[in-house]
Design a protein around this motif. Structure first.
Motif, PDB file in Angstrom:
ATOM      1  N   PHE A 122       0.802  -1.216   0.000  1.00 33.49           N
ATOM      2  CA  PHE A 122       0.000   0.000   0.000  1.00 33.49           C
ATOM      3  C   PHE A 122       0.843   1.279   0.000  1.00 33.49           C
ATOM      4  CE2 PHE A 122      -2.162   3.237   2.679  1.00 33.49           C
ATOM      5  CZ  PHE A 122      -3.173   3.558   1.806  1.00 33.49           C
ATOM      6  N   ALA A 123       1.910   1.317   0.769  1.00 35.15           N
ATOM      7  CA  ALA A 123       2.686   2.550   0.957  1.00 35.15           C
ATOM      8  C   ALA A 123       3.248   3.108  -0.356  1.00 35.15           C
ATOM      9  CB  ALA A 123       3.790   2.328   1.987  1.00 35.15           C
ATOM     10  N   VAL A 171       0.492   8.098  -5.682  1.00 35.04           N
ATOM     11  CA  VAL A 171      -0.749   8.850  -5.906  1.00 35.04           C
ATOM     12  C   VAL A 171      -0.603  10.274  -5.384  1.00 35.04           C
ATOM     13  CG1 VAL A 171      -3.158   9.029  -5.168  1.00 35.04           C
ATOM     14  CG2 VAL A 171      -2.266   6.866  -6.001  1.00 35.04           C
ATOM     15  N   ILE A 172      -0.033  10.433  -4.212  1.00 41.19           N
ATOM     16  CA  ILE A 172       0.164  11.779  -3.648  1.00 41.19           C
ATOM     17  C   ILE A 172       1.136  12.575  -4.504  1.00 41.19           C
ATOM     18  CG2 ILE A 172       1.104  13.032  -1.667  1.00 41.19           C
ATOM     19  CD1 ILE A 172      -0.092  10.753   0.076  1.00 41.19           C
ATOM     20  N   LEU A 174       0.303  16.073  -6.469  1.00 37.85           N
ATOM     21  CA  LEU A 174       0.945  17.342  -6.111  1.00 37.85           C
ATOM     22  C   LEU A 174       1.901  17.855  -7.184  1.00 37.85           C
ATOM     23  CD1 LEU A 174       1.687  16.682  -2.325  1.00 37.85           C
ATOM     24  CD2 LEU A 174      -0.162  18.043  -3.328  1.00 37.85           C
ATOM     25  N   ALA A 175       2.569  16.956  -7.899  1.00 42.54           N
ATOM     26  CA  ALA A 175       3.544  17.361  -8.919  1.00 42.54           C
ATOM     27  C   ALA A 175       3.398  16.455 -10.144  1.00 42.54           C
ATOM     28  CB  ALA A 175       4.961  17.269  -8.348  1.00 42.54           C
ATOM     29  N   PRO A 176       2.405  16.700 -10.978  1.00 40.68           N
ATOM     30  CA  PRO A 176       2.146  15.801 -12.112  1.00 40.68           C
ATOM     31  C   PRO A 176       3.073  16.010 -13.312  1.00 40.68           C
ATOM     32  CG  PRO A 176       0.557  17.568 -12.099  1.00 40.68           C
ATOM     33  CD  PRO A 176       1.394  17.727 -10.846  1.00 40.68           C
TER      34      PRO A 176
END
Length: 132
Positions: A61-62, A68-69, A73-75
């Motif tokens: 999961f981590a 995803v985060i 935030l920075a795509p």
């Protein structure tokens, strides 16, 4: 809505393929409706029976949560990787829509000659507009 678009495309290509896709779409919709019913109105389970994530699940999961985060935030890195492919797809779409906008019987204009097709030549990445 996605299923409706798939069926429309399937029927447009071949009615037999569209007909074969209908049962799958119906089963998928029934499954999702049943799932939603059980999630929203099913019998609640006792919270004491729930277990927390174990180490193996945290290891899976981590990294996904961090990814995803990061993408949220920075795509930029992800978008730069997709840019060449998206540019080719959009250029092909513009070429085909330019031809369709002129006439169905008109010959295909050479690549890069939007003015010959009655369109404004615009830099890559911008949608051409009709001349007035």
């Amino acid at each position: 809505m996605g299923e409706a678009l798939v069926l429309i495309g399937a029927f447009a290509q071949n009615p037999w393929v569209g007909g074969a896709a209908v049962p799958g779409v119906m089963l998928g919709a029934a499954y999702m409706l049943r799932l939603g019913q059980k999630l929203a109105w099913g019998e609640p389970t006792k919270a004491k029976a729930w277990k927390d994530l174990n180490v193996r699940e945290w290891v899976y999961f981590a990294p996904l949560a961090i990814l995803v985060i990061y993408i949220g935030l920075a795509p930029g890195l992800t978008l730069r990787a997709m840019d060449p492919t998206l540019t080719r797809v959009l250029d092909e779409f513009r070429r085909r829509s330019t031809v369709a906008a002129v006439s169905l019987d008109a010959p295909v204009p050479p690549a890069g000659h939007l003015a010959a097709a009655g369109m404004d030549p615009t830099p890559a990445g911008q949608i051409p507009t009709q001349q007035r």
